[in-house]
Structures are given as structure tokens and as C-alpha cells.
Design a protein around this motif. Structure first.
Motif, mmCIF file in Angstrom:
data_model
loop_
_atom_site.group_PDB
_atom_site.id
_atom_site.type_symbol
_atom_site.label_atom_id
_atom_site.label_comp_id
_atom_site.label_asym_id
_atom_site.label_seq_id
_atom_site.Cartn_x
_atom_site.Cartn_y
_atom_site.Cartn_z
ATOM 1 N N CYS A 211 12.709 7.822 7.822
ATOM 2 C CA CYS A 211 12.987 9.228 7.508
ATOM 3 C C CYS A 211 12.914 10.040 8.796
ATOM 4 C CB CYS A 211 11.970 9.745 6.487
ATOM 5 S SG CYS A 211 12.042 11.545 6.275
ATOM 6 N N PRO A 212 13.971 10.826 9.100
ATOM 7 C CA PRO A 212 13.957 11.576 10.362
ATOM 8 C C PRO A 212 12.896 12.664 10.388
ATOM 9 C CG PRO A 212 16.034 11.898 9.165
ATOM 10 C CD PRO A 212 15.204 10.962 8.340
ATOM 11 N N ARG A 213 12.392 13.063 9.216
ATOM 12 C CA ARG A 213 11.390 14.134 9.218
ATOM 13 C C ARG A 213 9.952 13.599 9.295
ATOM 14 N NH1 ARG A 213 11.418 19.092 4.951
ATOM 15 N NH2 ARG A 213 10.225 17.708 3.603
ATOM 16 N N CYS A 214 9.640 12.579 8.479
ATOM 17 C CA CYS A 214 8.230 12.156 8.437
ATOM 18 C C CYS A 214 8.011 10.719 8.916
ATOM 19 C CB CYS A 214 7.666 12.324 7.029
ATOM 20 S SG CYS A 214 8.217 11.071 5.850
ATOM 21 N N GLY A 215 9.072 9.980 9.160
ATOM 22 C CA GLY A 215 8.921 8.624 9.688
ATOM 23 C C GLY A 215 8.700 7.550 8.636
ATOM 24 N N SER A 216 8.736 7.939 7.352
ATOM 25 C CA SER A 216 8.492 6.954 6.292
ATOM 26 C C SER A 216 9.717 6.052 6.094
ATOM 27 C CB SER A 216 8.177 7.681 4.978
ATOM 28 O OG SER A 216 8.104 6.749 3.922
ATOM 29 N N ARG A 217 9.430 4.801 5.707
ATOM 30 C CA ARG A 217 10.519 3.892 5.316
ATOM 31 C C ARG A 217 10.697 3.881 3.797
ATOM 32 N NH1 ARG A 217 11.527 -0.086 9.624
ATOM 33 N NH2 ARG A 217 9.994 0.216 11.268
ATOM 34 N N ASP A 218 9.923 4.713 3.104
ATOM 35 C CA ASP A 218 10.000 4.770 1.636
ATOM 36 C C ASP A 218 10.969 5.880 1.235
ATOM 37 O OD1 ASP A 218 9.620 4.637 -1.076
ATOM 38 O OD2 ASP A 218 7.637 5.583 -1.046
ATOM 39 N N TYR A 219 12.240 5.525 1.216
ATOM 40 C CA TYR A 219 13.273 6.498 0.818
ATOM 41 C C TYR A 219 14.262 5.794 -0.083
ATOM 42 C CZ TYR A 219 15.331 4.076 4.778
ATOM 43 O OH TYR A 219 15.751 3.091 5.630
ATOM 44 N N GLU A 220 15.044 6.619 -0.764
ATOM 45 C CA GLU A 220 16.014 6.069 -1.718
ATOM 46 C C GLU A 220 17.426 6.296 -1.185
ATOM 47 O OE1 GLU A 220 17.123 6.420 -6.470
ATOM 48 O OE2 GLU A 220 15.712 7.822 -5.567
ATOM 49 N N VAL A 221 18.262 5.274 -1.330
ATOM 50 C CA VAL A 221 19.686 5.468 -1.022
ATOM 51 C C VAL A 221 20.310 6.041 -2.289
ATOM 52 C CG1 VAL A 221 21.848 4.369 -0.326
ATOM 53 C CG2 VAL A 221 19.660 3.502 0.554
#
Lengths: 257, 132
Positions: B106-116
Motif C-alpha cells: 500500500c503506497p500510504r501505509c506499507g501494508s500488503r493486506d489489500y484487495e484487488v
């Protein structure tokens, strides 16, 4: 008119059509030795002359390539009307690690489901006597997908550590398979995980349940140094025990390819 | 032949097995750009396979879909262009789109937990045929 169909559901059975027997290494708990056991079972079956695939479905922590000593910087599946597994020690290996390399890969249920369907719908296994699967622990999306798509050919290997904490989850897992008409081909009691001193007590607990064939894997401290080196792996007691299981599997199912 | 063939085979077998014997007026295939599918190769493979499976389709349309992601950790939503991926990430995601979680944060918080949310892979968006 129909909308938003997922065509992969139809392709997965076609991709698995030429596989005779599917052997998922399952357990309710983690850390019981599924990766080691599934990798070495595939190795011993291949050494016995069977055509064998190894599928690593532990997507968030794939490790079978580490057991077999495959370098991800070199190994990459080839494309040929799909993707072809990488051959290592006579085993056709497919793992998400080929695509995620050594990066952390957190996946939720939706993504696990997508990755499962994608990898199963594009992998060209060809004819196999056995497909061994390294499963994630428990009864999550991946296990449920395996039951959905592979049920007809499924002979689970239930793995238990030599720990009191493994007894009830393992019995529950076997009961759950039994409820849907699937009989595990064997229970593997791994002394290497847990305490070897508890082996007899735990064995007694399983024998009371009339579980069927139980294989013992004795603790072997050489295994840690043997990871990544198939020649050393073949000298371990783990391999010797799984060689016996391989002989049983070949006697039961034979070689078809 | 690259793995677009396997993706085309999914569509052809689906049409053959689920709707066998029909003549289709049109199918619309949604193609998410995340997977960098080569549309020419996909189209070539699909037409070959439809012939092999004896499935008649009068018109095949492709609709490309932009990639939209949403972070589950911080709620940030963003769009991603395939050219923003490096060569290795692009190749890996081409095979298995979920590999994106290995390469992109995530460009804002650095998390890899995102949804496509959109633009992942291919699916059949629309099938039309004459009702009997």
C-alpha cells in the motif's frame, strides 16, 4: 444471457484428469511435519519408479522447494499451453514460491481461493501415478477447495505430532473426512514433532479409535542438516519410513503411467 | 505457446461443457490488465479452441478493466498501471495475479493486506444466445 462466470471451475477437473491418486498431507495443527513428510514421500515414490507430482498448497509459507534444494533464482516453470511443473529429483513440483520468490505473501481467504483456482487451472501435470500435496494446516479455504475439486481421487495422509495436543484435533479431522465418505490412507505419527516419550501413549489413543494403518516416523536429528540435499535426505529415518509407505501405496494402487 | 492458451482453454471448455450444443450470438470477456494478458494471443488461442470444441460464437468482445486496489489496513484506494510494476513482478503476476502481494505494498501505509477490487484476471462477463 449469463454474466460473471468463472470458467476455471471447469478446467480444474480436466487438468487433474490423468492423475490416478491424490495424497494430501493434512493435519489440524501446524508444525507436525507435513512439508517434510510430503516432500520425502514424493521423493521415495519417485525413487520407486512412480510418476509423481508434488503440489505445495501452503501458499503463505511454501517450503517444499527448500526441502528438495531447488533454487528459486534458477527454477521457473516453462510455458506450454499452460505452465509445466519444474522437475527435481524425478518429481514434478509446482509451488507458488516460483512466483512469489522469497517475499512475504499474506493472503486472505478470497486471495487463497483465487490463487488455488489459478494455479490448478493452468498447471499441466500430464499423467501421474501420484500427486502428493503439502497442505496448510486446518480446515480453511484451501482444504475445502481440495475436497471440492479432488474428492474422487483423494486419499489423505493424516499427520500427527507426538504431542497430547494433537490427539483430539487429529481424531476430529479423521471423523470429518469419514462423514463425507473419505477414508485416510494412513495416519503418520511423527516423533520428530513433539516428544518421542509420548509415542506409546498417543499411539494407544489412536488405536482405540480404530483409525487403520498407522506409520511411525522416528525422530532423526540428521534431518535439519539434510534439508536441501536429496542425497542426505535419503539417508534419514524419515525417508526410510516413507519408503515403506511408498511400497504400501504402490502395492495398493500400482503404477499406471 | 504461452499460458494464455490455458486461459482460453478455460473459456472454451466452460462454453462447451456448461452450454454444449448452443450457438452463441456474443460473448464478452473481461480482461483485467493486472495480468498483462496478450489479447492477440488470447484471441488466437480462443478461436482455435472454440473450433476444436465445435463451439460456434458469432462475436467475441474483450473489455479491458483497470486495476483498482483498496488497502484493508488503512482504507486507501489506488489505481495501478502494469508499467508501474517492475519486469520481475510483472512476469510473476502474469502467471498468478495473487503474486502482487509479494511485490506491491500500500503506497500510504506499507501494508500488503489489500484487495484487488477490479482488474485481476479474465472472466466471462456476458454470454448471449437465442432462447429456444
Amino acid at each position: 444471457m449469463m454474466r460473471n462466470e468463472d470458467p476455471r471451475d471447469n478446467t480444474i477437473p480436466i487438468r487433474l484428469k490423468e492423475i490416478s491418486v491424490i495424497l494430501p498431507a493434512v493435519s489440524y495443527k501446524g508444525g507436525v511435519g507435513k512439508t517434510t513428510i510430503s516432500s520425502l514421500l514424493a521423493l521415495s515414490l519417485a525413487d520407486s519408479g512412480a510418476s509423481v507430482g508434488l503440489l505445495d498448497l501452503d501458499f503463505t509459507n511454501p517450503s517444499t522447494h527448500l526441502v528438495l534444494g531447488l533454487d528459486l533464482n534458477v527454477a521457473m516453470p516453462r510455458e506450454d499451453k499452460g505452465i509445466l511443473p519444474v522437475e527435481v529429483e524425478g518429481i514434478k513440483l509446482m509451488t507458488l514460491a516460483f512466483f512469489t520468490k522469497n517475499n512475504p505473501t499474506p493472503l486472505r481467504g478470497k486471495e487463497l481461493n483465487e490463487a488455488f483456482k489459478e494455479i490448478l487451472s493452468i498447471t499441466i501435470w500430464g499423467k501421474l501415478d501420484f500427486l502428493v500435496i503439502d497442505m496448510p494446516p486446518g480446515l480453511s479455504d484451501i482444504t475445502l477447495n481440495v475436497l471440492r475439486f479432488m474428492k474422487e481421487k483423494l486419499y489423505p495422509l493424516v499427520i500427527s505430532s507426538s504431542s497430547k495436543l494433537s490427539i483430539h484435533p487429529t481424531i476430529n479431522l479423521i471423523r470429518m473426512f469419514s462423514e463425507i465418505g473419505i477414508l485416510p490412507i494412513a495416519l503418520i505419527l511423527n516423533e520428530g514433532a513433539g516428544s518421542p516419550k509420548l509415542y506409546s501413549e498417543i499411539l494407544d489413543a489412536y488405536q482405540k479409535e480404530n483409525i487403520g494403518k498407522i506409520f511411525r516416523i522416528e525422530r532423526d536429528d540428521r534431518i535439519e542438516n539434510a534439508y536441501g540435499n536429496p542425497d542426505l535426505l535419503r539417508k534419514t529415518t524419515v525417508y526410510a519410513a516413507l519408503k515403506q509407505l511408498s511400497r504400501d501405496l504402490l502395492a495398493t494402487f500400482g503404477k499406471k503411467s | 505457446m504461452v499460458h494464455e492458451w490455458a486461459l482460453a482453454e478455460s473459456i472454451a471448455t466452460y462454453l462447451s461443457e456448461k452450454h454444449g450444443g448452443r450457438a452463441f450470438n456474443k460473448i464478452v470477456i473481461g480482461v483485467g490488465i493486472l495480468q498483462s494478458i496478450d489479447l492477440d494471443i488470447l484471441d488466437f488461442a480462443l478461436r482455435e479452441l472454440l473450433n476444436q470444441y465445435n463451439v460456434k460464437v458469432a462475436k467475441i468482445e474483450y473489455r479491458t478493466i483497470e486495476v483498482e486496489l483498496k488497502c484493508r489496513a488503512c482504507g486507501y484506494s489506488w489505481k495501478l498501471l502494469p508499467e508501474e510494476l517492475g519486469a520481475e513482478a510483472s512476469e510473476m503476476i502474469h502467471f498468478i495475479p495473487e503474486a502482487i502481494h509479494s511485490f506491491i505494498k500500500c503506497p500510504r501505509c506499507g501494508s500488503r493486506d489489500y484487495e484487488v477490487l477490479k482488474g485481476r484476471g479474465i472472466y466471462i462477463e456476458e454470454i448471449s444466445y437465442d432462447e429456444e
